[in-house]
Design an enzyme around this catalytic site. Structure first.
Site, PDB file in Angstrom:
ATOM      1  N   GLY A   1       0.791  -1.227   0.000  1.00 24.15           N
ATOM      2  CA  GLY A   1       0.000   0.000   0.000  1.00 24.15           C
ATOM      3  C   GLY A   1       0.822   1.275   0.000  1.00 24.15           C
ATOM      4  O   GLY A   1       0.348   2.312   0.475  1.00 24.15           O
ATOM      5  N   SER A   2       2.021   1.226  -0.580  1.00 20.60           N
ATOM      6  CA  SER A   2       2.786   2.484  -0.626  1.00 20.60           C
ATOM      7  C   SER A   2       2.142   3.464  -1.604  1.00 20.60           C
ATOM      8  O   SER A   2       2.203   4.684  -1.392  1.00 20.60           O
ATOM      9  CB  SER A   2       4.258   2.234  -0.978  1.00 20.60           C
ATOM     10  OG  SER A   2       4.393   1.782  -2.299  1.00 20.60           O
ATOM     11  N   ASN A   3       1.493   2.969  -2.643  1.00 18.54           N
ATOM     12  CA  ASN A   3       0.771   3.881  -3.547  1.00 18.54           C
ATOM     13  C   ASN A   3      -0.483   4.429  -2.867  1.00 18.54           C
ATOM     14  O   ASN A   3      -0.819   5.599  -3.040  1.00 18.54           O
ATOM     15  CB  ASN A   3       0.428   3.180  -4.867  1.00 18.54           C
ATOM     16  CG  ASN A   3       1.618   3.145  -5.795  1.00 18.54           C
ATOM     17  OD1 ASN A   3       1.963   4.156  -6.416  1.00 18.54           O
ATOM     18  ND2 ASN A   3       2.293   2.006  -5.862  1.00 18.54           N
TER      19      ASN A   3
ATOM     20  N   MET B   1      -3.822  -7.656  -6.976  1.00 12.18           N
ATOM     21  CA  MET B   1      -3.241  -8.762  -7.745  1.00 12.18           C
ATOM     22  C   MET B   1      -4.287  -9.681  -8.369  1.00 12.18           C
ATOM     23  O   MET B   1      -4.078 -10.886  -8.479  1.00 12.18           O
ATOM     24  CB  MET B   1      -2.276  -9.569  -6.852  1.00 12.18           C
ATOM     25  CG  MET B   1      -1.120  -8.752  -6.309  1.00 12.18           C
ATOM     26  SD  MET B   1      -0.227  -7.833  -7.592  1.00 12.18           S
ATOM     27  CE  MET B   1       0.716  -9.176  -8.312  1.00 12.18           C
ATOM     28  N   ARG B   2      -5.406  -9.117  -8.767  1.00  9.52           N
ATOM     29  CA  ARG B   2      -6.440  -9.902  -9.449  1.00  9.52           C
ATOM     30  C   ARG B   2      -6.827  -9.230 -10.745  1.00  9.52           C
ATOM     31  O   ARG B   2      -6.813  -8.003 -10.823  1.00  9.52           O
ATOM     32  CB  ARG B   2      -7.711  -9.964  -8.601  1.00  9.52           C
ATOM     33  CG  ARG B   2      -7.613 -10.952  -7.591  1.00  9.52           C
ATOM     34  CD  ARG B   2      -8.746 -11.012  -6.618  1.00  9.52           C
ATOM     35  NE  ARG B   2      -8.208 -11.841  -5.589  1.00  9.52           N
ATOM     36  CZ  ARG B   2      -8.184 -13.162  -5.654  1.00  9.52           C
ATOM     37  NH1 ARG B   2      -8.776 -13.794  -6.638  1.00  9.52           N
ATOM     38  NH2 ARG B   2      -7.586 -13.858  -4.717  1.00  9.52           N
ATOM     39  N   ILE B   3      -7.209 -10.061 -11.691  1.00 10.60           N
ATOM     40  CA  ILE B   3      -7.684  -9.511 -12.962  1.00 10.60           C
ATOM     41  C   ILE B   3      -9.142  -9.100 -12.789  1.00 10.60           C
ATOM     42  O   ILE B   3      -9.948  -9.854 -12.233  1.00 10.60           O
ATOM     43  CB  ILE B   3      -7.524 -10.571 -14.072  1.00 10.60           C
ATOM     44  CG1 ILE B   3      -6.024 -10.840 -14.264  1.00 10.60           C
ATOM     45  CG2 ILE B   3      -8.181 -10.123 -15.369  1.00 10.60           C
ATOM     46  CD1 ILE B   3      -5.738 -12.134 -14.995  1.00 10.60           C
ATOM     47  N   ILE B   4      -9.445  -7.901 -13.225  1.00 11.98           N
ATOM     48  CA  ILE B   4     -10.823  -7.421 -13.120  1.00 11.98           C
ATOM     49  C   ILE B   4     -11.673  -8.143 -14.174  1.00 11.98           C
ATOM     50  O   ILE B   4     -11.309  -8.196 -15.352  1.00 11.98           O
ATOM     51  CB  ILE B   4     -10.876  -5.890 -13.357  1.00 11.98           C
ATOM     52  CG1 ILE B   4     -10.014  -5.154 -12.315  1.00 11.98           C
ATOM     53  CG2 ILE B   4     -12.316  -5.384 -13.357  1.00 11.98           C
ATOM     54  CD1 ILE B   4     -10.496  -5.225 -10.894  1.00 11.98           C
TER      55      ILE B   4
ATOM     56  N   ASN C   1      -5.294   1.753 -13.289  1.00 12.92           N
ATOM     57  CA  ASN C   1      -4.277   0.895 -12.667  1.00 12.92           C
ATOM     58  C   ASN C   1      -2.918   1.549 -12.844  1.00 12.92           C
ATOM     59  O   ASN C   1      -2.693   2.296 -13.795  1.00 12.92           O
ATOM     60  CB  ASN C   1      -4.278  -0.471 -13.379  1.00 12.92           C
ATOM     61  CG  ASN C   1      -3.241  -1.420 -12.802  1.00 12.92           C
ATOM     62  OD1 ASN C   1      -3.102  -1.527 -11.570  1.00 12.92           O
ATOM     63  ND2 ASN C   1      -2.501  -2.107 -13.658  1.00 12.92           N
TER      64      ASN C   1
ATOM     65  N   HIS D   1       1.070   0.434 -13.310  1.00  8.10           N
ATOM     66  CA  HIS D   1       1.890  -0.725 -13.634  1.00  8.10           C
ATOM     67  C   HIS D   1       3.363  -0.289 -13.676  1.00  8.10           C
ATOM     68  O   HIS D   1       3.682   0.742 -14.268  1.00  8.10           O
ATOM     69  CB  HIS D   1       1.474  -1.305 -14.986  1.00  8.10           C
ATOM     70  CG  HIS D   1       2.303  -2.492 -15.354  1.00  8.10           C
ATOM     71  ND1 HIS D   1       2.086  -3.747 -14.798  1.00  8.10           N
ATOM     72  CD2 HIS D   1       3.385  -2.607 -16.165  1.00  8.10           C
ATOM     73  CE1 HIS D   1       3.005  -4.574 -15.268  1.00  8.10           C
ATOM     74  NE2 HIS D   1       3.798  -3.917 -16.102  1.00  8.10           N
TER      75      HIS D   1
HETATM   76  C1  GRF Z   1       3.378  -1.133  -7.546  1.00  9.27           C
HETATM   77  O1  GRF Z   1       4.700  -1.255  -8.001  1.00  9.27           O
HETATM   78  C2  GRF Z   1       2.412  -1.113  -8.692  1.00  9.27           C
HETATM   79  O2  GRF Z   1       2.953  -0.583  -9.866  1.00  9.27           O
HETATM   80  C3  GRF Z   1       2.107  -2.568  -8.890  1.00  9.27           C
HETATM   81  O3  GRF Z   1       2.089  -3.118  -7.609  1.00  9.27           O
HETATM   82  C4  GRF Z   1       2.943  -2.362  -6.757  1.00  9.27           C
HETATM   83  C5  GRF Z   1       2.146  -2.015  -5.541  1.00  9.27           C
HETATM   84  O4  GRF Z   1       2.940  -1.487  -4.530  1.00  9.27           O
HETATM   85  N1  GRF Z   1       0.877  -2.725  -9.628  1.00  9.27           N
HETATM   86  P1  GRF Z   1       2.283  -0.867  -3.225  1.00  9.27           P
HETATM   87  O5  GRF Z   1       1.415  -1.950  -2.582  1.00  9.27           O
HETATM   88  O6  GRF Z   1       1.462   0.319  -3.640  1.00  9.27           O
HETATM   89  O7  GRF Z   1       3.420  -0.505  -2.345  1.00  9.27           O
END
Ligand code: GRF
Length: 189
Positions: A11-13, A90-93, A107, A109
């Site tokens: 969850g760093s994003n 980590m799931r496909i919608i 999303n 990536h």
């Molecule tokens: C990120 O690198 C994002 O690009 C990918 O999964 C990672 C998630 O990282 N889809 P975080 O959980 O937000 O730290």
């Protein structure tokens, strides 16, 4: 605009988005929900600490993907969610969610799509030996990391880089890029 962040891990994003919202950089965004498919996902603790509504929905509790997504839809509708923000989900919608939210799911990536889609975009780019990689924010469609690109940011890979330093550089640009894209998208309405 009420957003739901979907995440399976660290969850760093999410953190970057929550901080941007708290600092007034996302005036049109209401961080309404964090949803995870993993009970032990640290993102749920982060949301709890922020006082953001967070839900774990166990995919194993549903017979089909459609049933699972129907449950998610019920929650999203209850919370009047306008935009779904995938951040390490980590799931496909599937078609059930896409049918309702197509065009309103984005999303992030960790590569410059269309290069290196899939689960290990950072390592795949590093192993290939590319000298430039980065991060992409895109709309979600039925494919894997194939939807229309909204924004990209690049980093250089130098001779001194390792997979760890490249990963770190990419995460840093992600944490700038995702809130910036959200600000722009939500200002447009
Ligand atoms: C990120 O690198 C994002 O690009 C990918 O999964 C990672 C998630 O990282 N889809 P975080 O959980 O937000 O730290």
């Amino acid at each position: 605009m009420r957003i739901a962040v979907f995440a399976s891990g660290t969850g760093s994003n999410y953190r970057a988005i929550a901080e941007a919202a708290a600092n007034g950089r996302l005036p049109q965004v209401e961080l309404a929900l964090v949803l995870s498919d993993r009970q032990d996902a640290p993102v749920l603790d982060k949301a709890a600490a922020d006082g953001v509504l967070h839900r774990f929905v166990d995919p194993k509790g549903y017979e089909t993907k459609a049933d699972y997504e129907t449950k998610l839809l019920r929650i999203l509708e209850e919370q009047r969610i306008d935009l779904i923000v995938l951040a390490g989900y980590m799931r496909i919608i599937g078609p059930t969610l896409l049918h309702v939210y197509r065009g309103s799911i984005i999303n992030i990536h960790p590569s410059l799509l269309p290069s290196f889609p899939g689960k290990s975009g950072i390592a795949d780019a590093f192993d290939y030996g590319v000298k430039i990689t980065g991060a992409t924010v895109h709309y979600v469609d039925d494919g894997i990391d194939t939807g229309p690109i909204i924004a990209q940011e690049m980093i250089r890979i130098t001779a001194n880089d390792t997979l760890a330093t490249v990963t770190e550089k990419i995460h840093q640009i992600e944490h700038q890029l995702y809130p910036a894209v959200l600000a722009e998208l939500t200002e447009k309405g």
